[in-house]
Design a protein around this motif. Sequence first.
Motif, PDB file in Angstrom:
ATOM      1  N   UNK A  24      -5.034 -23.664 -21.305  1.00  0.00           N
ATOM      2  CA  UNK A  24      -5.440 -24.926 -21.896  1.00  0.00           C
ATOM      3  C   UNK A  24      -4.237 -25.515 -22.610  1.00  0.00           C
ATOM      4  N   UNK A  25      -3.866 -26.719 -22.239  1.00  0.00           N
ATOM      5  CA  UNK A  25      -2.699 -27.407 -22.811  1.00  0.00           C
ATOM      6  C   UNK A  25      -1.457 -26.518 -22.769  1.00  0.00           C
ATOM      7  N   UNK A  27      -1.119 -23.396 -22.790  1.00  0.00           N
ATOM      8  CA  UNK A  27      -1.206 -22.142 -23.541  1.00  0.00           C
ATOM      9  C   UNK A  27      -2.203 -21.244 -22.834  1.00  0.00           C
ATOM     10  N   UNK A  28      -2.005 -19.936 -22.956  1.00  0.00           N
ATOM     11  CA  UNK A  28      -2.859 -18.974 -22.258  1.00  0.00           C
ATOM     12  C   UNK A  28      -3.762 -18.247 -23.239  1.00  0.00           C
ATOM     13  N   UNK A  29      -5.005 -18.022 -22.778  1.00  0.00           N
ATOM     14  CA  UNK A  29      -6.033 -17.428 -23.630  1.00  0.00           C
ATOM     15  C   UNK A  29      -6.822 -16.361 -22.883  1.00  0.00           C
ATOM     16  N   UNK A  30      -7.302 -15.391 -23.642  1.00  0.00           N
ATOM     17  CA  UNK A  30      -8.268 -14.418 -23.149  1.00  0.00           C
ATOM     18  C   UNK A  30      -9.639 -14.965 -23.522  1.00  0.00           C
ATOM     19  N   UNK A  31     -10.523 -15.032 -22.539  1.00  0.00           N
ATOM     20  CA  UNK A  31     -11.881 -15.510 -22.795  1.00  0.00           C
ATOM     21  C   UNK A  31     -12.857 -14.390 -22.441  1.00  0.00           C
ATOM     22  N   UNK A  32     -13.608 -13.939 -23.406  1.00  0.00           N
ATOM     23  CA  UNK A  32     -14.631 -12.907 -23.227  1.00  0.00           C
ATOM     24  C   UNK A  32     -15.961 -13.604 -23.462  1.00  0.00           C
ATOM     25  N   UNK A  53      -9.351 -16.145 -27.466  1.00  0.00           N
ATOM     26  CA  UNK A  53      -8.211 -15.904 -28.351  1.00  0.00           C
ATOM     27  C   UNK A  53      -6.922 -16.042 -27.552  1.00  0.00           C
ATOM     28  N   UNK A  54      -5.880 -16.464 -28.237  1.00  0.00           N
ATOM     29  CA  UNK A  54      -4.566 -16.564 -27.608  1.00  0.00           C
ATOM     30  C   UNK A  54      -4.134 -15.184 -27.121  1.00  0.00           C
TER      31      UNK A  54
END
Length: 90
Positions: A24-25, A27-32, A53-54
């Motif tokens: 997103x924008x 930036x990388x994130x972990x999505x649980x 979370x990032x």
Amino acid sequence: MENLLVHSFQKNESEEIRISLREYKNRHYLDLRLFFQPQDQREMVPSKKGITVSIEFLPELKRGLLKFEQEVRQFLSNQEQASSGGGDSK
């Protein structure tokens, strides 16, 4: 890349937990996230239940989960000992 499913497992007949890598924008994130299957649909849809979370926090999250696993194992071991009469009786 918008969303890469890394792992998923069934919680019950109509729910599944998914771990994804999201962007997103730039930036990388972990999505649980908990996904569910509405009665009127075939596809699973995301619920509001979950965390994002990032990925910079991945090492800390991993440490926390490993520590949590150790605590659960110790707790269950203590419960087994107590229920089998293996505890100290003074």
